[in-house]
Design an enzyme around this catalytic site. Structure first.
Site, PDB file in Angstrom:
ATOM      1  N   HIS A 127     -18.432  15.056 -41.683  1.00 58.52           N
ATOM      2  CA  HIS A 127     -16.979  14.961 -41.491  1.00 58.52           C
ATOM      3  C   HIS A 127     -16.265  15.062 -42.825  1.00 58.52           C
ATOM      4  CE1 HIS A 127     -16.611  10.669 -42.792  1.00 58.52           C
ATOM      5  NE2 HIS A 127     -17.793  10.524 -42.215  1.00 58.52           N
ATOM      6  N   ASP A 161     -12.904  13.986 -43.291  1.00 57.09           N
ATOM      7  CA  ASP A 161     -11.900  12.939 -43.517  1.00 57.09           C
ATOM      8  C   ASP A 161     -12.557  11.763 -44.228  1.00 57.09           C
ATOM      9  OD1 ASP A 161     -13.344  12.401 -41.020  1.00 57.09           O
ATOM     10  OD2 ASP A 161     -12.013  10.667 -40.847  1.00 57.09           O
ATOM     11  N   ASP A 165     -19.166   9.533 -48.620  1.00 60.24           N
ATOM     12  CA  ASP A 165     -18.940   9.432 -47.176  1.00 60.24           C
ATOM     13  C   ASP A 165     -17.677  10.191 -46.795  1.00 60.24           C
ATOM     14  OD1 ASP A 165     -18.914   8.635 -44.524  1.00 60.24           O
ATOM     15  OD2 ASP A 165     -18.112   6.646 -44.959  1.00 60.24           O
ATOM     16  N   GLU A 178     -13.276  11.229 -38.196  1.00 60.84           N
ATOM     17  CA  GLU A 178     -14.384  10.350 -37.837  1.00 60.84           C
ATOM     18  C   GLU A 178     -14.105   8.912 -38.230  1.00 60.84           C
ATOM     19  OE1 GLU A 178     -18.098   8.088 -38.280  1.00 60.84           O
ATOM     20  OE2 GLU A 178     -16.665   8.613 -39.853  1.00 60.84           O
ATOM     21  N   GLU A 179     -13.471   8.699 -39.372  1.00 61.86           N
ATOM     22  CA  GLU A 179     -13.326   7.349 -39.893  1.00 61.86           C
ATOM     23  C   GLU A 179     -12.369   6.497 -39.061  1.00 61.86           C
ATOM     24  OE1 GLU A 179     -15.211   6.117 -41.914  1.00 61.86           O
ATOM     25  OE2 GLU A 179     -15.863   7.549 -43.421  1.00 61.86           O
ATOM     26  N   HIS A 223     -16.757   3.053 -48.321  1.00 62.22           N
ATOM     27  CA  HIS A 223     -15.704   2.206 -47.754  1.00 62.22           C
ATOM     28  C   HIS A 223     -15.252   1.124 -48.730  1.00 62.22           C
ATOM     29  CE1 HIS A 223     -16.398   3.181 -43.207  1.00 62.22           C
ATOM     30  NE2 HIS A 223     -16.750   4.206 -43.973  1.00 62.22           N
TER      31      HIS A 223
END
Length: 452
Positions: free
Chosen positions: A87, A89, A120, A151-152, A415
């Site tokens: 992904h 995003d 990520d 996705e996030e 994150h």
């Protein structure tokens, strides 16, 4: 030229494209501008076409960012097809004061780069591109590419693939949204814990009452709630809710020292629970209080609290049914009458776990490929995090083998502030991707496959 030599020759270009992509603040959360997400989308469409993917299109669904879909037909009718997922995003940067450099200015660190989303999942997007470049757009397998754009935050796309199974039909899929247990340790993730949310609330009084005049007899809602929450774990910190599955973990896991450092556990503070870390983190349940509504300390009045509420996050065994696991927690809470007071319990969202089958030709090819790339045998781990799309893709292609590996590592601060990726992990992931499609083509139909 060997696979490794070809990838080494590509690394400068891959690094430059990773920097371009990571500089785009493609946060697909509400309140963030949509233009950077579209900019990242457009950049990747161009890079895919430059890598030899002639069919590239967008899947536009209501309520989500566009999904990039690309396809390279199999080189012959007997060759397998591999779906590649990642992904583009990223998570919001959070408190930028905690970053050592601006989160969307890719900055060199020892052996790699720092930026939000660079591990990520933009490194894995670039790893897929690297494999395509190594084969000059003509890999020995058919390829389907899925680069998701939301996705996030969560996306309706999670449930879309089963509605269009022909588009996502494949023999194996590489879900590159994670990576190695630690740098230099090739790792296959074979299970994902499921997730569920539950809200529990208590109302005991019509409104706050003077704690001096009424405290001692008037029921304090916060004390009632805390009494209920205290029943969720035993004295060791293990989950004490009946009906939640727990098994011994037989794969690789962290050392306690690694985990304490990763989690930021303060000196002198013990870890909770019993059994191996793998069992506590991956093959057993966990319940976390992720939100609490109660008066704040700074402005607290001397009053009995009339209302309190908590939001609970449950993580459960990869093979336990999501509704069954959530119901176990709901039933436990509804059975309680702390201090004689009933609780209001409201189930929220659920997400299923996933456990991969590991005995097929794609897994054998992956083990060979990871050994070739890193020079040692692969480890097996699970993750407590969830990738909802895995189940959607698995339902769309139920006979496909699902492989989860990539360029991240568990020390990359995904994150969190100061997220980074290491060039060694990116390079080895590209080598592994190239070796995987070569070995899979050869094992799927002996004699097939080209040398990258």
């Amino acid at each position: 030229m060997t696979t490794a030599a070809k990838v080494d020759a590509l690394m400068d270009g891959l690094r430059a494209d990773l920097e371009r992509l990571a500089a785009i603040p493609s946060v697909a959360f509400p309140g963030f501008p949509a233009e950077p997400v579209r900019e990242a989308h457009d950049l990747l469409v161009g890079l895919l076409r430059d890598a030899g993917v002639e069919r590239v299109e967008s899947i536009d669904l209501p309520g989500t960012a566009p999904v990039i879909f690309g396809e390279i037909p199999p080189p012959d009718p007997d060759a397998p097809t591999v779906l590649l997922y990642s992904h583009y995003d990223v998570q919001p940067p959070g408190d930028e004061k905690l970053w050592l450099s601006p989160p969307f200015e890719p900055t060199p660190v020892e052996g790699g780069l720092r930026a939000r989303g660079i591990a990520d999942d933009k490194s894995n997007v670039i790893a897929h591109l690297g494999m395509l470049r190594a084969y000059e757009g003509r890999p020995p397998v058919g390829v389907k590419i899925v680069f998701e754009g939301q996705e996030e935050y969560g996306s309706p796309f999670d449930d879309y693939p089963p509605s269009d199974p022909e588009r996502f039909a494949c023999d194996a899929m590489v879900i590159a949204d994670l990576g190695n247990l630690r740098p230099g340790t090739p790792t296959l993730t074979t299970a994902l814990r499921g997730a569920a949310e539950v809200v529990v609330e208590v109302r005991t009084l019509d409104e706050p009452r003077h704690s001096g005049e009424f405290g001692g007899a008037a029921p304090d809602a916060l004390i009632v709630l805390l009494t209920a929450l205290s029943t969720l774990h035993d004295v060791q910190g293990d989950v004490a809710v009946a009906g939640l599955r727990r098994e011994e973990w037989r794969g690789t896991t962290y050392t306690e020292e690694e985990f304490r450092e990763l989690a930021g556990v303060r000196d002198g503070i013990p870890l909770i629970g019993s059994g191996s870390l793998g069992e506590r983190l991956w093959s057993g349940p966990a319940i976390t209080v992720i939100g609490l509504d109660a008066p704040g300390v700074e402005h607290a009045a001397s009053a009995v609290v009339p209302y309190a509420r908590a939001k609970l996050n449950l993580r459960f065994h990869p093979r336990q049914d999501a509704k069954e696991a959530q119901a176990a927690l709901v039933d436990h809470l509804r059975s309680l009458r702390p201090l004689g007071v009933p609780l209001t319990v409201t189930p929220g969202d659920t997400g299923p776990g996933y456990r991969a089958s590991t005995g097929g030709p794609a897994y054998r090819a992956a083990l060979t490929a990871l050994r070739e790339a890193w020079g040692e045998e692969a480890s097996y781990i699970a993750t407590g995090g969830s990738i909802p799309l895995v189940n959607g893709l698995a339902r769309a292609a139920p006979d496909a083998e699902v492989l989860l590996f990539g360029a991240q590592d568990c020390m990359c601060n995904l994150h969190a502030p100061n997220e980074r990726v290491l060039f060694s992990e990116l390079r080895n992931t590209v080598v592994a991707m190239c070796a995987f499609v070569r070995e899979y083509a050869a094992g799927f139909r002996p004699g097939a496959g080209e040398s990258a």
